[in-house]
Design an enzyme around this catalytic site. Sequence first.
Site, PDB file in Angstrom:
ATOM      1  N   SER A   1      12.487 -11.436   1.071  1.00 18.57           N
ATOM      2  CA  SER A   1      11.146 -11.659   1.626  1.00 18.57           C
ATOM      3  C   SER A   1      11.126 -13.028   2.288  1.00 18.57           C
ATOM      4  O   SER A   1      11.872 -13.937   1.885  1.00 18.57           O
ATOM      5  CB  SER A   1      10.124 -11.638   0.496  1.00 18.57           C
ATOM      6  OG  SER A   1       8.891 -12.134   0.949  1.00 18.57           O
TER       7      SER A   1
ATOM      8  N   TYR B   1       7.700 -14.423  -7.990  1.00 18.52           N
ATOM      9  CA  TYR B   1       8.108 -13.456  -6.955  1.00 18.52           C
ATOM     10  C   TYR B   1       9.006 -14.144  -5.923  1.00 18.52           C
ATOM     11  O   TYR B   1      10.111 -13.669  -5.623  1.00 18.52           O
ATOM     12  CB  TYR B   1       6.877 -12.860  -6.261  1.00 18.52           C
ATOM     13  CG  TYR B   1       7.212 -11.996  -5.065  1.00 18.52           C
ATOM     14  CD1 TYR B   1       7.749 -10.723  -5.237  1.00 18.52           C
ATOM     15  CD2 TYR B   1       7.002 -12.452  -3.760  1.00 18.52           C
ATOM     16  CE1 TYR B   1       8.073  -9.927  -4.140  1.00 18.52           C
ATOM     17  CE2 TYR B   1       7.319 -11.655  -2.664  1.00 18.52           C
ATOM     18  CZ  TYR B   1       7.852 -10.393  -2.861  1.00 18.52           C
ATOM     19  OH  TYR B   1       8.180  -9.617  -1.777  1.00 18.52           O
TER      20      TYR B   1
HETATM   21  N1  LIG Z   1       5.250  -5.127   2.343  1.00 12.98           N
HETATM   22  C1  LIG Z   1       5.481  -6.383   2.635  1.00 12.98           C
HETATM   23  O1  LIG Z   1       4.680  -7.047   3.326  1.00 12.98           O
HETATM   24  C2  LIG Z   1       6.743  -7.033   2.157  1.00 12.98           C
HETATM   25  C3  LIG Z   1       7.014  -8.336   2.580  1.00 12.98           C
HETATM   26  C4  LIG Z   1       8.175  -8.966   2.150  1.00 12.98           C
HETATM   27  C5  LIG Z   1       9.055  -8.287   1.319  1.00 12.98           C
HETATM   28  N2  LIG Z   1       8.768  -7.029   0.902  1.00 12.98           N
HETATM   29  C6  LIG Z   1       9.736  -6.374   0.009  1.00 12.98           C
HETATM   30  O2  LIG Z   1      10.020  -5.080   0.485  1.00 12.98           O
HETATM   31  C7  LIG Z   1      10.343  -4.210  -0.602  1.00 12.98           C
HETATM   32  C8  LIG Z   1       9.505  -2.942  -0.498  1.00 12.98           C
HETATM   33  O3  LIG Z   1       8.148  -3.315  -0.521  1.00 12.98           O
HETATM   34  P1  LIG Z   1       6.991  -2.321  -0.046  1.00 12.98           P
HETATM   35  O4  LIG Z   1       5.943  -3.161   0.530  1.00 12.98           O
HETATM   36  O5  LIG Z   1       7.563  -1.217   0.726  1.00 12.98           O
HETATM   37  O6  LIG Z   1       6.479  -1.795  -1.480  1.00 12.98           O
HETATM   38  P2  LIG Z   1       5.594  -0.520  -1.844  1.00 12.98           P
HETATM   39  O7  LIG Z   1       4.968   0.099  -0.665  1.00 12.98           O
HETATM   40  O8  LIG Z   1       4.737  -0.997  -2.968  1.00 12.98           O
HETATM   41  O9  LIG Z   1       6.687   0.519  -2.412  1.00 12.98           O
HETATM   42  C9  LIG Z   1       7.436   0.186  -3.523  1.00 12.98           C
HETATM   43  C10 LIG Z   1       8.356   1.324  -3.919  1.00 12.98           C
HETATM   44  O10 LIG Z   1       9.085   0.909  -5.076  1.00 12.98           O
HETATM   45  C11 LIG Z   1       8.811   1.798  -6.156  1.00 12.98           C
HETATM   46  N3  LIG Z   1       8.704   1.049  -7.395  1.00 12.98           N
HETATM   47  C12 LIG Z   1       7.854   0.044  -7.681  1.00 12.98           C
HETATM   48  N4  LIG Z   1       8.054  -0.400  -8.922  1.00 12.98           N
HETATM   49  C13 LIG Z   1       9.061   0.347  -9.427  1.00 12.98           C
HETATM   50  C14 LIG Z   1       9.725   0.369 -10.686  1.00 12.98           C
HETATM   51  N5  LIG Z   1       9.388  -0.460 -11.672  1.00 12.98           N
HETATM   52  N6  LIG Z   1      10.727   1.246 -10.868  1.00 12.98           N
HETATM   53  C15 LIG Z   1      11.068   2.123  -9.890  1.00 12.98           C
HETATM   54  N7  LIG Z   1      10.480   2.151  -8.683  1.00 12.98           N
HETATM   55  C16 LIG Z   1       9.475   1.281  -8.469  1.00 12.98           C
HETATM   56  C17 LIG Z   1       7.483   2.444  -5.805  1.00 12.98           C
HETATM   57  O11 LIG Z   1       7.386   3.659  -6.494  1.00 12.98           O
HETATM   58  P3  LIG Z   1       5.964   4.147  -7.039  1.00 12.98           P
HETATM   59  O12 LIG Z   1       5.300   4.730  -5.867  1.00 12.98           O
HETATM   60  O13 LIG Z   1       6.279   5.128  -8.102  1.00 12.98           O
HETATM   61  O14 LIG Z   1       5.233   2.930  -7.545  1.00 12.98           O
HETATM   62  C18 LIG Z   1       7.616   2.584  -4.297  1.00 12.98           C
HETATM   63  O15 LIG Z   1       8.428   3.682  -3.977  1.00 12.98           O
HETATM   64  C19 LIG Z   1      10.088  -5.025  -1.872  1.00 12.98           C
HETATM   65  O16 LIG Z   1      11.295  -5.503  -2.354  1.00 12.98           O
HETATM   66  C20 LIG Z   1       9.209  -6.156  -1.404  1.00 12.98           C
HETATM   67  O17 LIG Z   1       9.343  -7.304  -2.201  1.00 12.98           O
HETATM   68  C21 LIG Z   1       7.628  -6.383   1.296  1.00 12.98           C
END
Ligand SMILES: NC(=O)c1ccc[n+]([C@@H]2O[C@H](COP(=O)([O-])OP(=O)(O)OC[C@H]3O[C@@H](n4cnc5c(N)ncnc54)[C@H](OP(=O)(O)O)[C@@H]3O)[C@@H](O)[C@H]2O)c1
Length: 317
Positions: free
Chosen positions: A189, A202
């Site tokens: 991130s 985080y």
């Molecule tokens: N979105 C942003 O702005 C952003 C920015 C910087 C970095 N990131 C990074 O990008 C990555 C993906 O983020 P995202 O925004 O796409 O997240 P998201 O939409 O919240 O999706 C997260 C995914 O991970 C699964 N998950 C969450 N907790 C879990 C657990 N304990 N065990 C197994 N699966 C789990 C969720 O499954 P469920 O549906 O079952 O919960 C979902 O499929 C992360 O590493 C995040 O830190 C995101």
Amino acid sequence: MVTSFQLFGSIALGIVGYKIFAKFLPWAYINIFGPFLLGPKLDIRRVGGWAVITGSTDGIGKAYAKALAKKGFSLVLISRSLSKLETVAKEIENEYKVQIKIIDVDFSGGVEIYNKIKAGIDGLDIGVLVNNVGVSYPYPEFFLDSYQQNPKFLVDIVSVNIHSVTHMCALVLPTMLNRKKGVIINISSSAASIPSPLLTVYSASKAFVDKFSEDLQTEYRGSGITVQCVQPGFVATNMSKIKKASLMSPTPDAYVASALRILGYNIQTTAYLPHEGLQLAYEFMKYLTCAPYTAGFFFKHLMTMRKRALSRMSKGK
Ligand SMILES: NC(=O)c1ccc[n+]([C@@H]2O[C@H](COP(=O)([O-])OP(=O)(O)OC[C@H]3O[C@@H](n4cnc5c(N)ncnc54)[C@H](OP(=O)(O)O)[C@@H]3O)[C@@H](O)[C@H]2O)c1
């Protein structure tokens, strides 16, 4: 006649110009000329038949699953909820006609979950691993407050954001090394490099991902392994709570398409030009001011976000 003042000024300007140019050229190659004019540095389709994606039922992980299925990969989707996994698997299978395996595990669980994953991926010709799963704070909060409210949550951040990355790499690397090819994409991130007070655990967990990826790449570059550490800014997903995508907060699909285009050009990358612009603006601000000022600027910003979130929560929204 040239005065010594003019001569000194020209030399100083020359040095500054050279320094800017020397930094700009590699940046422009990695982010613009390479991916947009020369094309992909690496033919990802040649690294193997299967791609493994963690956290693949939503957001960025689901977007990677679709993008890799479109390239012809069979998929192993690993996430928490079995019903969501089944729905996403069916959706992707119908659209791309690829083979899909699902593994339901909660990455906040203990090391035993990796036995289940190991059994699920055993014998597969895995070419790509996307370590995407991640959790963040529900809203920006002081370290001690978040610890006192829910100590287990801070443990979970470390398990999901750090342990998943190290264990998953350990599980797939032997196969990749045997075949002397493989791609590991670790989702970090921008919070890892930009000051992120009130998201302290985080952002520190993502700084781990940065460092781990960099050194892992050095260890295994000679063995045919490509590591990419992707550092997104905001992407419109459940985690960011951004519902409407924009240029600065793209859809997960647009973000992943950009990240895959840049694969192989650099180990660490924001992977999306507007986020690269933000990173540059931050570097410039740091250069013009001093570190405590920059940190204070971001602290104020996150304090405002915290205040808004607390006010929304107090109104039950
Ligand atoms: N979105 C942003 O702005 C952003 C920015 C910087 C970095 N990131 C990074 O990008 C990555 C993906 O983020 P995202 O925004 O796409 O997240 P998201 O939409 O919240 O999706 C997260 C995914 O991970 C699964 N998950 C969450 N907790 C879990 C657990 N304990 N065990 C197994 N699966 C789990 C969720 O499954 P469920 O549906 O079952 O919960 C979902 O499929 C992360 O590493 C995040 O830190 C995101």
